[in-house]
Scaffold this motif. Structure first.
Motif, PDB file in Angstrom:
ATOM      1  N   SER A   1      38.818  45.667  18.775  1.00 13.12           N
ATOM      2  CA  SER A   1      39.851  46.002  17.793  1.00 13.12           C
ATOM      3  C   SER A   1      40.129  44.806  16.889  1.00 13.12           C
ATOM      4  CB  SER A   1      41.126  46.461  18.500  1.00 13.12           C
ATOM      5  OG  SER A   1      41.669  45.418  19.289  1.00 13.12           O
ATOM      6  N   LYS A   2      41.077  44.959  15.977  1.00  9.49           N
ATOM      7  CA  LYS A   2      41.379  43.900  15.010  1.00  9.49           C
ATOM      8  C   LYS A   2      41.807  42.625  15.726  1.00  9.49           C
ATOM      9  CE  LYS A   2      45.777  46.292  14.425  1.00  9.49           C
ATOM     10  NZ  LYS A   2      46.601  47.078  13.478  1.00  9.49           N
ATOM     11  N   LYS A   3      41.414  41.483  15.130  1.00 12.37           N
ATOM     12  CA  LYS A   3      41.628  40.181  15.745  1.00 12.37           C
ATOM     13  C   LYS A   3      42.825  39.479  15.117  1.00 12.37           C
ATOM     14  CE  LYS A   3      37.538  40.635  17.797  1.00 12.37           C
ATOM     15  NZ  LYS A   3      37.159  41.916  17.180  1.00 12.37           N
ATOM     16  N   SER A   4      43.475  38.639  15.911  1.00 12.49           N
ATOM     17  CA  SER A   4      44.512  37.727  15.431  1.00 12.49           C
ATOM     18  C   SER A   4      44.650  36.610  16.448  1.00 12.49           C
ATOM     19  CB  SER A   4      45.858  38.446  15.232  1.00 12.49           C
ATOM     20  OG  SER A   4      46.352  38.922  16.475  1.00 12.49           O
ATOM     21  N   LEU A   5      45.105  35.441  15.988  1.00 10.52           N
ATOM     22  CA  LEU A   5      45.180  34.284  16.876  1.00 10.52           C
ATOM     23  C   LEU A   5      46.133  34.503  18.041  1.00 10.52           C
ATOM     24  CD1 LEU A   5      45.170  31.328  14.314  1.00 10.52           C
ATOM     25  CD2 LEU A   5      43.253  32.319  15.579  1.00 10.52           C
ATOM     26  N   GLU A   6      47.113  35.380  17.858  1.00  5.99           N
ATOM     27  CA  GLU A   6      48.077  35.620  18.933  1.00  5.99           C
ATOM     28  C   GLU A   6      47.468  36.402  20.083  1.00  5.99           C
ATOM     29  OE1 GLU A   6      50.000  39.441  16.552  1.00  5.99           O
ATOM     30  OE2 GLU A   6      51.295  37.866  17.335  1.00  5.99           O
ATOM     31  N   ARG A   7      46.336  36.985  19.848  1.00  8.42           N
ATOM     32  CA  ARG A   7      45.691  37.782  20.890  1.00  8.42           C
ATOM     33  C   ARG A   7      44.750  36.962  21.772  1.00  8.42           C
ATOM     34  NH1 ARG A   7      44.421  43.807  18.542  1.00  8.42           N
ATOM     35  NH2 ARG A   7      46.290  44.048  17.269  1.00  8.42           N
ATOM     36  N   MET A   8      44.564  35.697  21.415  1.00 10.92           N
ATOM     37  CA  MET A   8      43.585  34.869  22.110  1.00 10.92           C
ATOM     38  C   MET A   8      43.838  34.792  23.616  1.00 10.92           C
ATOM     39  SD  MET A   8      41.019  32.671  22.137  1.00 10.92           S
ATOM     40  CE  MET A   8      40.759  31.859  20.550  1.00 10.92           C
ATOM     41  N   PHE A   9      45.075  34.507  24.005  1.00  7.34           N
ATOM     42  CA  PHE A   9      45.342  34.193  25.404  1.00  7.34           C
ATOM     43  C   PHE A   9      45.286  35.428  26.294  1.00  7.34           C
ATOM     44  CE2 PHE A   9      47.498  31.054  22.709  1.00  7.34           C
ATOM     45  CZ  PHE A   9      46.735  29.951  23.066  1.00  7.34           C
ATOM     46  N   LYS A  10      45.725  36.548  25.803  1.00  5.21           N
ATOM     47  CA  LYS A  10      45.600  37.778  26.587  1.00  5.21           C
ATOM     48  C   LYS A  10      44.139  38.205  26.690  1.00  5.21           C
ATOM     49  CE  LYS A  10      49.833  38.337  27.699  1.00  5.21           C
ATOM     50  NZ  LYS A  10      50.217  38.086  29.106  1.00  5.21           N
ATOM     51  N   THR A  11      43.375  37.926  25.637  1.00  6.50           N
ATOM     52  CA  THR A  11      41.940  38.204  25.691  1.00  6.50           C
ATOM     53  C   THR A  11      41.271  37.352  26.769  1.00  6.50           C
ATOM     54  OG1 THR A  11      41.922  38.734  23.322  1.00  6.50           O
ATOM     55  CG2 THR A  11      39.796  38.268  24.358  1.00  6.50           C
ATOM     56  N   LEU A  12      41.652  36.084  26.839  1.00 12.10           N
ATOM     57  CA  LEU A  12      41.115  35.203  27.868  1.00 12.10           C
ATOM     58  C   LEU A  12      41.587  35.616  29.265  1.00 12.10           C
ATOM     59  CD1 LEU A  12      41.437  31.781  26.027  1.00 12.10           C
ATOM     60  CD2 LEU A  12      39.307  32.799  26.859  1.00 12.10           C
ATOM     61  N   ASP A  13      42.816  36.111  29.352  1.00  8.28           N
ATOM     62  CA  ASP A  13      43.310  36.602  30.642  1.00  8.28           C
ATOM     63  C   ASP A  13      42.447  37.755  31.149  1.00  8.28           C
ATOM     64  OD1 ASP A  13      45.395  34.808  30.918  1.00  8.28           O
ATOM     65  OD2 ASP A  13      46.840  36.082  29.888  1.00  8.28           O
ATOM     66  N   MET A  14      42.108  38.672  30.248  1.00  9.54           N
ATOM     67  CA  MET A  14      41.260  39.796  30.655  1.00  9.54           C
ATOM     68  C   MET A  14      39.864  39.312  31.035  1.00  9.54           C
ATOM     69  SD  MET A  14      42.333  43.024  28.186  1.00  9.54           S
ATOM     70  CE  MET A  14      42.139  42.163  26.638  1.00  9.54           C
ATOM     71  N   TYR A  15      39.341  38.343  30.270  1.00 10.35           N
ATOM     72  CA  TYR A  15      38.021  37.786  30.596  1.00 10.35           C
ATOM     73  C   TYR A  15      38.039  37.174  31.995  1.00 10.35           C
ATOM     74  CZ  TYR A  15      33.695  35.112  30.031  1.00 10.35           C
ATOM     75  OH  TYR A  15      32.430  34.606  30.203  1.00 10.35           O
ATOM     76  N   ASN A  16      39.081  36.385  32.278  1.00  6.32           N
ATOM     77  CA  ASN A  16      39.195  35.752  33.596  1.00  6.32           C
ATOM     78  C   ASN A  16      39.307  36.787  34.712  1.00  6.32           C
ATOM     79  OD1 ASN A  16      38.951  33.018  33.126  1.00  6.32           O
ATOM     80  ND2 ASN A  16      41.122  32.703  32.756  1.00  6.32           N
ATOM     81  N   THR A  17      40.055  37.848  34.463  1.00  4.02           N
ATOM     82  CA  THR A  17      40.261  38.869  35.496  1.00  4.02           C
ATOM     83  C   THR A  17      38.943  39.505  35.912  1.00  4.02           C
ATOM     84  OG1 THR A  17      42.513  39.335  34.727  1.00  4.02           O
ATOM     85  CG2 THR A  17      41.419  41.052  36.020  1.00  4.02           C
ATOM     86  N   ILE A  18      38.114  39.822  34.939  1.00  8.78           N
ATOM     87  CA  ILE A  18      36.819  40.431  35.273  1.00  8.78           C
ATOM     88  C   ILE A  18      35.874  39.385  35.854  1.00  8.78           C
ATOM     89  CG2 ILE A  18      34.795  41.618  34.343  1.00  8.78           C
ATOM     90  CD1 ILE A  18      36.590  42.893  32.252  1.00  8.78           C
TER      91      ILE A  18
END
Length: 626
Positions: free
Chosen positions: A298-315
């Motif tokens: 979906s659309k990107k923004s700098l505020e989404r970085m950390f939640k994106t990394l959280d999901m990456y770490n979870t998997i």
């Protein structure tokens, strides 16, 4: 022979993948001499008689059996005997087919088997439905990894009887363990009797409803890409938080527990185990692991970085468990979905890192920042990098094969390693982003007309960068060499500021303040020059800021050491000469420290100096000399 499975010619039919038995398949008796009666047939006839008694006692259609009576919730020894009788009945049917010349016993046995299967179906359903709480995934996943073999012969039954007896003697066995044992016992019996389809159908319906309900309560929903892409961040963020918790519970408890339960209950058939687990969990697992991919695309923004990394770490952190739980070939699509989400999340992080660098590069200051304090860009970038550094392990994987696209390599002094070959991609990436920021700080410093203030701006901002690196995980990422180098640079900028801001004040004082041959007029000029230069320095710097209290005190002490001792000596030498002449001696030595203590808080009014609060010390000093 009691444990043998009879398989009819229909067993390989495409419409039924599970093995058939004489209980389900009409068969023609094998023609054998009527006078031939073996010992085994006699034993089987006795087993048939005993099984008939036991089965009819629990016949659901019997007027003596109520619908609330359940075999496995009553006398557990009788329940075990019931299952044993059914298995003996199956063995008897096999024997009759092989050796009997009459089909009457086979037909009678088949009818008994149908009655028995009807009862076991109800018991199987009852155990699954009434034990939903104790067969929850957490209880099952906490079960001992010890796997007991199914009860398939007299020895096994005897061991089970002993176990049950030991429970009555005081050994505490959890309800979930007993329920799992009962389910496996019934499943083994029904599968070996040719009733696998009925058993599996009941199991799938109930367990799938539990999985669906659990994931629903965890907030797992199915979304399309268009739905996610249209959502505002304020809507998506809570859903990501919910997913992060749900993913951990689902992998470590829900799916893991379902895999254990499935493997245990259907331990007699790998094919059935795989079929059940796949039908129960596959669809919901795909929905679970698809969500991160949709967010990443979906659309990107700098505020989404950390939640994106959280999901990456979870998997990423649970990948070994995901691979183990969904190891069946039929579950390859689940593993593929998890990997796809991991890849897409990595792509999204790289895109946002690129955007982050571009945002720093595009930031252009047109006016100097008030007071020479820490610039908002410095605060934003460094705090962002501090948070990013907490994800250094994930970022190391993400940027491992993503080299920096810059004109020239970074200097080795940026890193703790002595060789550029040893510099990791993540270290280079962070060092580059800090360097981009420092270049912006240098450009902003050039906006100040006063060179001293430009150096103070550099002190404030570089010290802020250094302190953030020193007090966060950035230190381990970038390295101690970088830190030492830039701490020295802060000291260099501090020295440059002091020289540019206070050199005129210091030079206004005589080189030798105790000299006897200094003319009175020269001394008077020194006092007047000092008054003018100190007032001007104070006036200009009254609105300047030093954000770090430690740096602020160090600079004040350093300036005071350069000015106050010389001025005090000069003042004591000539205070009697210029007694009462305020226009000549404007400041007492103690006044200087008071004025310096007012500086660098950014609270003064430019263009003015307030002497009223400090004049008392000057007057009292002069009066004492009279």
């Amino acid at each position: 022979m009691r444990g043998m499975l009879f398989t009819s010619s229909k067993a390989s039919s495409p419409s039924n993948s599970y093995a058939q038995s004489p209980a389900r398949t009409p068969v023609s008796p094998i023609n054998t001499p009527s006078h031939h009666r073996t010992f085994s047939v006699t034993i089987m006839e006795e087993d048939l008689m005993y099984a008939e008694q036991m089965i009819k006692r629990w016949d659901l259609d019997s007027p003596f059996c109520t619908k609330v009576d359940y075999l496995f919730t009553g006398d557990r020894r009788e329940a075990r005997e019931y299952v044993k009788s059914v298995k003996n009945l199956q063995s008897a049917m096999h024997c009759f087919v092989s050796e009997s010349g009459s089909s009457e016993k086979i037909i009678h046995a088949q009818k008994l088997m149908q009655v028995a299967m009807k009862r076991l179906e109800k018991e199987f359903y009852q155990i699954l439905s009434s034990n939903r709480d104790v067969l929850d995934s957490e209880s099952v996943s906490n079960r001992s990894s010890r796997t007991r073999s199914s009860v398939s012969d007299d020895d096994d039954a005897s061991e089970e009887d002993d176990r049950i007896s030991s429970v009555s003697d005081g050994e505490r066995v959890s309800v979930s363990e007993m329920a799992m044992d009962d389910l496996r016992s019934i499943a083994d019996c029904m599968i070996s009797s040719g009733y696998a389809l009925e058993c599996v159908k009941i199991y799938k319906i109930i367990r799938k409803s539990i999985v669906d309900e659990t994931l629903y309560n965890l907030g797992v929903e199915k979304f399309s890409f268009n739905q996610i892409n249209k959502m505002d961040w304020e809507v998506i963020e809570p859903k990501i938080k919910s997913w992060l918790y749900a993913a951990k519970v689902a992998v470590k408890s829900l799916f893991y527990g379902e895999r254990i339960l499935c493997d245990y209950v259907f331990s007699s058939s790998e094919k059935i185990r795989e079929s059940c687990f796949s039908d129960i969990c596959k669809e919901r697992a795909i929905v679970l692991f698809e969500f991160p991919e949709l967010v990443a695309k979906s659309k990107k923004s700098l505020e989404r970085m950390f939640k994106t990394l959280d999901m990456y770490n979870t998997i990423s952190e649970q990948w070994a468990e995901i691979e183990m739980i969904f190891s069946y070939d039929s579950m390859a699509v689940v593993r593929t979905q998890a990997v796809t989400s991991l890849v897409k999340l990595g792509d999204a992080v790289r895109a946002m890192l690129t955007d982050f660098e571009a945002a720093i590069q595009k930031d252009i200051s047109k006016t100097p920042f008030h007071g020479g304090g820490v610039h908002p860009l410095t605060r934003y970038v460094m705090n962002y990098l501090v948070f990013l550094s907490d994800y250094s392990l994930a970022l190391s994987d993400i940027v491992a094969d993503w080299p920096l696209q810059i004109q020239s390599p970074l200097p080795e002094s940026y890193f703790s390693s002595s060789s550029s070959d040893e510099i990791s991609s993540i270290s280079a990436r962070f060092a580059w982003l800090v360097l981009v920021l420092l270049c912006k700080i240098d450009a902003s410093a050039e906006l100040y007309r006063d060179v001293a203030q430009s150096y103070l701006f550099l002190v404030n901002n570089l010290n802020y960068v250094v302190s953030k690196v020193n007090n966060s995980n950035l230190r381990s990422v970038i390295g101690d060499d970088w830190l030492v180098k830039h701490e020295q640079k802060v000291k260099q900028y501090t020295g440059n500021y002091e020289r540019m801001a206070w050199s005129k004040v210091i030079s206004s004082l005589p080189a030798n303040p105790t000299a006897d041959n200094l003319p009175i007029e020269t001394a008077k000029d020194c006092f007047r020059r000092f008054n003018q230069e100190f007032s001007e320095a104070y006036r200009k710097q009254s609105t300047w800021i030093i954000s770090d209290p430690k740096i602020r005190d160090e600079i004040k002490i350093s300036v005071a050491k350069k000015i106050t001792p010389v001025y005090r000596t000069f003042y004591e030498r000539y205070r009697g000469v210029f007694r009462g002449v305020d226009s000549v001696v404007k400041y007492a030595p103690d006044d200087l420290g008071n004025y310096l203590s007012d500086l660098f808080h950014g609270t003064g009014a430019p263009g003015s100096i307030n002497t009223s609060s400090h004049s008392s010390s000057s007057s009292s000093s002069l009066s004492r000399s009279r």
